[in-house]
Design a protein around this motif. Structure first.
Motif, mmCIF file in Angstrom:
data_model
loop_
_atom_site.group_PDB
_atom_site.id
_atom_site.type_symbol
_atom_site.label_atom_id
_atom_site.label_comp_id
_atom_site.label_asym_id
_atom_site.label_seq_id
_atom_site.Cartn_x
_atom_site.Cartn_y
_atom_site.Cartn_z
ATOM 1 N N ALA A 90 19.862 11.100 67.805
ATOM 2 C CA ALA A 90 19.818 9.656 67.588
ATOM 3 C C ALA A 90 20.888 8.950 68.419
ATOM 4 O O ALA A 90 20.652 7.876 68.990
ATOM 5 C CB ALA A 90 20.004 9.347 66.102
ATOM 6 N N PHE A 91 22.090 9.562 68.483
ATOM 7 C CA PHE A 91 23.159 8.973 69.297
ATOM 8 C C PHE A 91 22.761 8.943 70.768
ATOM 9 O O PHE A 91 22.966 7.941 71.466
ATOM 10 C CB PHE A 91 24.447 9.769 69.121
ATOM 11 C CG PHE A 91 25.527 9.382 70.100
ATOM 12 C CD1 PHE A 91 26.279 8.233 69.912
ATOM 13 C CD2 PHE A 91 25.777 10.159 71.229
ATOM 14 C CE1 PHE A 91 27.267 7.874 70.811
ATOM 15 C CE2 PHE A 91 26.756 9.805 72.134
ATOM 16 C CZ PHE A 91 27.503 8.656 71.916
ATOM 17 N N LEU A 92 22.178 10.057 71.266
ATOM 18 C CA LEU A 92 21.789 10.128 72.671
ATOM 19 C C LEU A 92 20.702 9.100 72.987
ATOM 20 O O LEU A 92 20.750 8.435 74.036
ATOM 21 C CB LEU A 92 21.294 11.534 73.000
ATOM 22 C CG LEU A 92 20.914 11.795 74.462
ATOM 23 C CD1 LEU A 92 22.124 11.608 75.367
ATOM 24 C CD2 LEU A 92 20.347 13.203 74.621
ATOM 25 N N GLU A 93 19.752 8.934 72.082
ATOM 26 C CA GLU A 93 18.683 7.962 72.311
ATOM 27 C C GLU A 93 19.234 6.541 72.318
ATOM 28 O O GLU A 93 18.824 5.713 73.140
ATOM 29 C CB GLU A 93 17.609 8.115 71.237
ATOM 30 C CG GLU A 93 16.806 9.398 71.364
ATOM 31 C CD GLU A 93 15.789 9.546 70.245
ATOM 32 O OE1 GLU A 93 15.810 8.693 69.320
ATOM 33 O OE2 GLU A 93 14.997 10.507 70.283
ATOM 34 N N ALA A 94 20.168 6.247 71.404
ATOM 35 C CA ALA A 94 20.753 4.907 71.363
ATOM 36 C C ALA A 94 21.618 4.651 72.598
ATOM 37 O O ALA A 94 21.632 3.542 73.147
ATOM 38 C CB ALA A 94 21.581 4.726 70.088
ATOM 39 N N TYR A 95 22.333 5.692 73.046
ATOM 40 C CA TYR A 95 23.252 5.529 74.173
ATOM 41 C C TYR A 95 22.511 5.363 75.488
ATOM 42 O O TYR A 95 22.996 4.680 76.402
ATOM 43 C CB TYR A 95 24.179 6.746 74.246
ATOM 44 C CG TYR A 95 25.492 6.475 74.940
ATOM 45 C CD1 TYR A 95 26.497 5.758 74.307
ATOM 46 C CD2 TYR A 95 25.732 6.935 76.232
ATOM 47 C CE1 TYR A 95 27.697 5.506 74.928
ATOM 48 C CE2 TYR A 95 26.925 6.687 76.871
ATOM 49 C CZ TYR A 95 27.910 5.972 76.206
ATOM 50 O OH TYR A 95 29.096 5.705 76.835
ATOM 51 N N THR A 96 21.362 5.976 75.592
ATOM 52 C CA THR A 96 20.596 5.902 76.839
ATOM 53 C C THR A 96 19.422 4.936 76.727
ATOM 54 O O THR A 96 18.542 4.938 77.595
ATOM 55 C CB THR A 96 20.064 7.293 77.226
ATOM 56 O OG1 THR A 96 19.223 7.791 76.163
ATOM 57 C CG2 THR A 96 21.208 8.256 77.467
#
Length: 391
Positions: free
Chosen positions: A6-12
């Protein structure tokens, strides 16, 4: 794992497939061209190859850093120096490595010397290069935007009266200082064919580029409606309707304008949510032209009422934006209308040009090093004391 995903999707989020490629190709080339456009390529081509790249790097470094403000330039230089000192502390000396080299039919090992660093120095160096690339790209984007804003500021100033308006009995002069490069305040002085003069001041809610765009739109519409010869109240209603149609619902505009007769001193004015004009009489008393209505752009069916006043010989009319009276010093104390009255009273004998500059200077002195949160605009109108007031 789910939290990491979820963090990676939000960050990218918003990253397109070609964005990273453009970052290292098109964007980097454009940033280099932005800073290197003053480098003399003819001079570089005349240098030996071993000096050419060193000279290009040195000239590019100067071209980049000198575009920063002096304080940021020093901060950037200190950061580079600390990075170099850190890499020097990671240096462990020289070593040699054997590499295969082809000699005719056979293969021999050749020992090549190279510097060695502590473990992790390579990662730090790559990170250092990437951070500097990011700084380079961001500074290039910001400076390009700043150049565009400076051009917009020049256009905006060109739209405003550049000199004092003067007739045998009537003088007017305005000044504006935006809080940012461009602002939403404006003023105007429009002579009419019958000898009357329209003076106006306005303030678009907010500041910066959005306010500046609406300011240009409103000023153009106002001048068009004045040319149509509309009466004051009808002009305000037409202007309000156009603002409601062509500006975002979250934006509104305050406006004060008056049609003045320099011979008789009669003024017909409309105040659409703006600060009340300050009228100093020749005997030293003050009046506030308080009659008015709601700001433009709030309701498309708003109506406005025209009011009358009279400027006697020797009277001074001061129109101002709320940035003047709301300017705060380091203790949070606003300049207020009382402060404006004191300045006008102390310098009442000055010309409109001198009085406008004096007011602006006193307000800036009051604010000292405090950041001015709003645009400052002043328009001063005087009627000559030598001309008797017509009945």
């Amino acid at each position: 794992m789910d939290r990491s995903r979820a963090f990676l999707e939000a960050y990218t989020h918003g990253l397109e497939p070609d964005d990273l490629q453009r970052l290292f190709t098109r964007d980097t080339r454009e940033a280099y061209r932005f800073f290197a456009r003053k480098i003399d390529e003819e001079l570089l081509r005349g240098l030996p190859w071993h000096r050419r790249w060193f000279t290009r790097g040195r000239l590019f470094f100067w071209a980049f850093t000198l575009r920063l403000s002096p304080a940021r330039r020093i901060l950037y230089g200190v950061a580079l120096l600390l990075c170099l000192l850190g890499f020097a502390q990671l240096f462990r000396g020289f070593d040699s490595s054997s590499l295969p080299f082809f000699f005719g039919p056979g293969v021999s090992d050749v020992s090549l010397p190279h510097p060695t660093f502590a473990s992790g120095a390579g990662s730090l160096f790559v990170g250092f290069l990437l951070v500097n690339l990011l700084v380079l790209l961001e500074v290039a984007d910001r400076l390009s935007l700043k150049n565009d804003l400076e051009i917009a500021r020049d256009i905006q100033y060109a739209m405003l009266p550049q000199a004092k308006y003067e007739s045998p009995t009537f003088e007017a002069f305005g000044l504006t200082r935006p809080a940012n490069t461009v602002g939403g305040d404006f003023y105007d002085v429009l002579p009419l064919p019958d000898g009357r003069v329209v003076v106006t001041i306005g303030d678009v809610a907010g500041k910066g580029s959005p306010a500046a765009l609406l300011m240009a739109l409103l000023l153009a519409m106002f001048r068009t409606l004045v040319d149509e010869g509309l009466e004051a109240a009808a002009l305000a209603e037409r202007l309000n309707l156009q603002v409601c149609r062509h500006s975002p619902a979250s934006r509104f505009i305050t406006l004060f304008f008056a049609t003045c007769d320099p011979v008789s001193g009669r003024m017909v004015y409309v105040n659409a949510g703006h600060m009340p004009a300050l009228l100093r009489r020749r005997d030293g008393t003050f009046e506030r032209l308080t009659g008015g209505g709601i700001a433009l752009g709030m309701f498309d069916h708003s109506t406005y009422e025209a009011h009358e006043a009279r400027m006697g010989p020797g009277d001074t009319l001061v129109l101002y934006s709320d940035g003047v009276t709301e300017a705060e010093n380091h203790r949070g104390q606003p300049f207020e209308e009382a402060g404006l009255e004191r300045v006008v009273a102390a310098h009442a004998g000055e010309s409109p040009t001198d009085l406008a500059h004096t007011i602006l200077r006193v307000v800036e002195t009051h604010a000292q090093e405090t950041y001015l949160a709003d645009d400052l605009t002043i328009l001063v109108v005087t009627r000559s004391a030598a001309q008797p007031c017509a009945n």
